[in-house]
Write a protein that holds these residues in place. Structure first.
Motif, short mmCIF file in Angstrom:
data_model
loop_
_atom_site.label_atom_id
_atom_site.label_comp_id
_atom_site.label_asym_id
_atom_site.label_seq_id
_atom_site.Cartn_x
_atom_site.Cartn_y
_atom_site.Cartn_z
N SER A 3 0.84 -1.19 0.00
CA SER A 3 0.00 0.00 0.00
C SER A 3 0.88 1.25 0.00
O SER A 3 1.91 1.28 0.66
CB SER A 3 -0.89 0.00 1.25
N ILE A 4 0.45 2.25 -0.75
CA ILE A 4 1.14 3.53 -0.84
C ILE A 4 0.19 4.61 -0.34
O ILE A 4 -0.96 4.68 -0.78
CB ILE A 4 1.52 3.84 -2.30
N SER A 5 0.65 5.48 0.54
CA SER A 5 -0.18 6.57 1.02
C SER A 5 -0.13 7.75 0.06
O SER A 5 0.92 8.07 -0.50
CB SER A 5 0.29 7.03 2.40
N VAL A 6 -1.28 8.38 -0.12
CA VAL A 6 -1.41 9.54 -1.00
C VAL A 6 -2.33 10.56 -0.31
O VAL A 6 -3.05 10.21 0.60
CB VAL A 6 -1.98 9.15 -2.38
N THR A 7 -2.29 11.78 -0.79
CA THR A 7 -3.14 12.81 -0.18
C THR A 7 -4.38 13.12 -1.01
O THR A 7 -5.24 13.87 -0.56
CB THR A 7 -2.34 14.11 0.03
N ASP A 8 -4.50 12.56 -2.20
CA ASP A 8 -5.63 12.85 -3.08
C ASP A 8 -5.95 11.59 -3.89
O ASP A 8 -5.21 11.23 -4.81
CB ASP A 8 -5.26 14.01 -4.01
N LEU A 9 -7.05 10.92 -3.53
CA LEU A 9 -7.40 9.67 -4.19
C LEU A 9 -7.74 9.85 -5.67
O LEU A 9 -7.40 8.99 -6.50
CB LEU A 9 -8.56 8.98 -3.48
N ASP A 10 -8.39 10.93 -6.03
CA ASP A 10 -8.73 11.15 -7.44
C ASP A 10 -7.47 11.31 -8.28
O ASP A 10 -7.34 10.72 -9.36
CB ASP A 10 -9.63 12.37 -7.61
N ARG A 11 -6.54 12.09 -7.78
CA ARG A 11 -5.27 12.29 -8.49
C ARG A 11 -4.48 10.98 -8.56
O ARG A 11 -3.86 10.65 -9.57
CB ARG A 11 -4.47 13.37 -7.78
N ALA A 12 -4.52 10.19 -7.48
CA ALA A 12 -3.83 8.90 -7.46
C ALA A 12 -4.47 7.94 -8.46
O ALA A 12 -3.76 7.22 -9.17
CB ALA A 12 -3.87 8.30 -6.06
N ARG A 13 -5.79 7.93 -8.55
CA ARG A 13 -6.49 7.07 -9.51
C ARG A 13 -6.04 7.40 -10.93
O ARG A 13 -5.78 6.51 -11.73
CB ARG A 13 -8.00 7.22 -9.38
N ASP A 14 -5.95 8.68 -11.24
CA ASP A 14 -5.50 9.10 -12.56
C ASP A 14 -4.05 8.69 -12.82
O ASP A 14 -3.72 8.16 -13.88
CB ASP A 14 -5.64 10.62 -12.74
N PHE A 15 -3.17 8.94 -11.86
CA PHE A 15 -1.76 8.63 -12.05
C PHE A 15 -1.53 7.13 -12.21
O PHE A 15 -0.92 6.68 -13.19
CB PHE A 15 -0.91 9.16 -10.89
N TYR A 16 -2.01 6.36 -11.24
CA TYR A 16 -1.74 4.92 -11.29
C TYR A 16 -2.56 4.22 -12.37
O TYR A 16 -2.05 3.33 -13.06
CB TYR A 16 -1.98 4.29 -9.92
N GLY A 17 -3.80 4.62 -12.56
CA GLY A 17 -4.64 3.98 -13.55
C GLY A 17 -4.34 4.38 -14.97
O GLY A 17 -4.25 3.54 -15.87
N GLU A 18 -4.15 5.69 -15.20
CA GLU A 18 -3.96 6.18 -16.56
C GLU A 18 -2.49 6.42 -16.92
O GLU A 18 -2.00 5.91 -17.92
CB GLU A 18 -4.77 7.46 -16.76
N THR A 19 -1.78 7.20 -16.11
CA THR A 19 -0.39 7.53 -16.45
C THR A 19 0.49 6.28 -16.45
O THR A 19 1.29 6.08 -17.36
CB THR A 19 0.18 8.58 -15.48
N LEU A 20 0.35 5.43 -15.44
CA LEU A 20 1.13 4.19 -15.41
C LEU A 20 0.44 3.08 -16.20
O LEU A 20 1.00 1.99 -16.33
CB LEU A 20 1.39 3.73 -13.98
N VAL A 48 -3.56 2.17 -3.11
CA VAL A 48 -3.26 3.54 -2.71
C VAL A 48 -4.30 3.91 -1.66
O VAL A 48 -5.48 3.65 -1.83
CB VAL A 48 -3.24 4.53 -3.89
N THR A 49 -3.84 4.45 -0.55
CA THR A 49 -4.72 4.75 0.56
C THR A 49 -4.59 6.21 0.96
O THR A 49 -3.52 6.80 0.81
CB THR A 49 -4.39 3.86 1.78
N LEU A 50 -5.67 6.75 1.44
CA LEU A 50 -5.69 8.15 1.85
C LEU A 50 -4.81 8.32 3.09
O LEU A 50 -4.97 7.62 4.08
CB LEU A 50 -7.12 8.60 2.13
N ALA A 51 -3.88 9.23 3.01
CA ALA A 51 -2.90 9.46 4.08
C ALA A 51 -3.52 10.21 5.25
O ALA A 51 -4.45 11.00 5.09
CB ALA A 51 -1.72 10.26 3.53
N ALA A 52 -2.95 9.98 6.40
CA ALA A 52 -3.34 10.71 7.61
C ALA A 52 -2.67 12.08 7.60
O ALA A 52 -1.69 12.31 6.89
CB ALA A 52 -2.92 9.93 8.85
N ARG A 53 -3.17 12.97 8.41
CA ARG A 53 -2.55 14.30 8.53
C ARG A 53 -1.12 14.16 9.01
O ARG A 53 -0.79 13.29 9.79
CB ARG A 53 -3.33 15.14 9.54
N GLY A 54 -0.27 15.03 8.48
CA GLY A 54 1.13 15.01 8.88
C GLY A 54 1.96 14.00 8.12
O GLY A 54 3.14 13.84 8.39
#
Length: 113
Positions: A3-20, A48-54
């Motif tokens: 699992s990889i932490s990210v701060t924006d699931l929509d942006r992560a979906r685009d990057f991992y799904g489309e860009t990669l 990809v999982t939504l990251a916690a604050r900090g």
């Protein structure tokens, strides 16, 4: 699975799904903060999982993906706007390169030398 932490699931979906080019997620559980992709039967899944604050990007554990030609993969990812380090070769062993998601997480690809 990893699992990889990210701060924006929509942006992560685009990057991992489309860009990669991993395609549509196997699981897209936005309310749970979880999107999971298959990267091939032999490789398993990556979530990809939504990251916690900090949260800060991962630089310790590195996900390494096998590709047929690391040099060609670097050029293709750069063409798609992905930050990639130059490929490094260990003659007779492996060629590898680090690349980074939009959140600063380091991933790596490798191919036969």
């Amino acid at each position: 699975m990893v699992s990889i932490s990210v701060t924006d699931l929509d942006r992560a979906r685009d990057f991992y799904g489309e860009t990669l080019a991993w395609g549509s997620p196997l699981y897209d559980l936005r309310d749970a903060g979880w999107i999971e992709f298959s990267v091939g039967a032999a490789s398993g899944n990556i979530a990809v999982t939504l990251a916690a604050r900090g949260w800060t990007p991962s630089t310790g554990t590195t996900i390494v993906l096998s590709v047929e030609d690391c040099h060609a993969a670097v050029e293709e990812l750069r063409r798609r706007g992905v930050r990639c380090d130059d490929a490094q070769e260990f003659p007779g062993f492996v060629t590898f390169a680090d690349f980074y998601d939009p959140f600063g997480n380091r991933l790596q690809m490798c191919s036969p030398a």
